[in-house]
Design a protein around this motif. Structure first.
Motif, PDB file in Angstrom:
ATOM      1  N   CYS A 299      49.041  33.695  53.252  1.00 26.68           N
ATOM      2  CA  CYS A 299      47.975  34.064  54.186  1.00 26.68           C
ATOM      3  C   CYS A 299      46.762  34.625  53.449  1.00 26.68           C
ATOM      4  CB  CYS A 299      48.475  35.083  55.206  1.00 26.68           C
ATOM      5  SG  CYS A 299      49.576  34.405  56.445  1.00 26.68           S
TER       6      CYS A 299
ATOM      7  N   PHE B 112      44.983  31.837  51.557  1.00 32.09           N
ATOM      8  CA  PHE B 112      44.289  30.970  52.508  1.00 32.09           C
ATOM      9  C   PHE B 112      43.052  31.653  53.081  1.00 32.09           C
ATOM     10  CE2 PHE B 112      43.634  29.123  56.729  1.00 32.09           C
ATOM     11  CZ  PHE B 112      43.483  27.790  56.365  1.00 32.09           C
TER      12      PHE B 112
ATOM     13  N   ILE C 139      39.407  29.912  52.308  1.00 34.24           N
ATOM     14  CA  ILE C 139      38.841  29.077  53.369  1.00 34.24           C
ATOM     15  C   ILE C 139      37.327  29.271  53.571  1.00 34.24           C
ATOM     16  CG2 ILE C 139      39.310  30.525  55.404  1.00 34.24           C
ATOM     17  CD1 ILE C 139      39.845  26.752  55.172  1.00 34.24           C
TER      18      ILE C 139
ATOM     19  N   THR D 289      43.856  25.457  48.824  1.00 35.10           N
ATOM     20  CA  THR D 289      43.763  25.791  50.240  1.00 35.10           C
ATOM     21  C   THR D 289      44.924  25.199  51.033  1.00 35.10           C
ATOM     22  OG1 THR D 289      41.359  25.761  50.000  1.00 35.10           O
ATOM     23  CG2 THR D 289      42.217  25.740  52.231  1.00 35.10           C
ATOM     24  N   SER D 290      45.324  23.975  50.719  1.00 31.91           N
ATOM     25  CA  SER D 290      46.323  23.296  51.553  1.00 31.91           C
ATOM     26  C   SER D 290      47.759  23.743  51.284  1.00 31.91           C
ATOM     27  CB  SER D 290      46.211  21.777  51.402  1.00 31.91           C
ATOM     28  OG  SER D 290      46.458  21.381  50.076  1.00 31.91           O
TER      29      SER D 290
ATOM     30  N   ALA E  18      48.278  26.836  53.296  1.00 31.09           N
ATOM     31  CA  ALA E  18      48.242  26.440  54.712  1.00 31.09           C
ATOM     32  C   ALA E  18      49.559  25.790  55.117  1.00 31.09           C
ATOM     33  CB  ALA E  18      47.075  25.485  54.965  1.00 31.09           C
TER      34      ALA E  18
END
Length: 159
Positions: A32, A35, A39, A55-56, A59
């Motif tokens: 978390c 991310f 983001i 980022t992914s 996620a």
């Protein structure tokens, strides 16, 4: 792009092999934080592949944990959210193959590069489920043709 898919495949493989690590509260909090911190700097069509991975991957860990929470919370109940996630999981090949058509058409109509990252992310979260369900519906219609069902989705009735 293929290297990015290979890396995500291996991350998924490692997460499956180490499920206790994936569903660990510390891993969830770290995912978390990564991310949330990454983001705001993510630009949908401009960010390099390595940044998309940064980022992914968190996620993915977040969504796996949220899905696990939904299953634990409503797994015994005939809940629409749970049934919807099960349906998407059972038909993920349809979503994977067909979403490019819908997203590609949408990107020709809407210029997402002018939308700030956070509002774009929130919009995509709400739009992704209807798009996925549309892909399943289209996939089921296409699957009525046995040859296309076999070729596109690997479905074989055994006859």
């Amino acid at each position: 792009m293929p290297l990015e898919y290979a890396i995500m495949f291996y991350v998924g493989y490692l997460l499956k092999r180490n499920e206790t690590l994936c569903f660990n509260a510390y891993t969830f909090v770290i995912a978390c934080l990564i991310f949330i911190l990454s983001i705001p700097y993510y630009e949908f069509s401009v960010s390099p592949n390595w940044y998309r991975l940064i980022t992914s991957i968190p996620a993915t860990i977040i969504l796996i944990n949220i899905s696990n929470f939904i299953v634990k919370m409503w797994g015994d109940n005939a809940c629409n959210v749970y049934r919807s996630l099960i349906s998407l999981g059972q038909n993920s090949i349809m979503v994977y193959l067909l979403h490019f058509l819908i997203v590609g058409f949408t990107l020709q109509v809407i210029d997402v590069s002018i939308i700030p990252s956070l509002p774009l992310f929130l919009a995509l979260v709400f739009v992704s489920f209807p798009i996925a369900h549309i892909c399943v519906i289209v996939g089921r219609v296409v699957s009525e043709n046995k040859l296309l069902a076999r070729f596109l989705f690997g479905k074989y009735d055994g006859k």
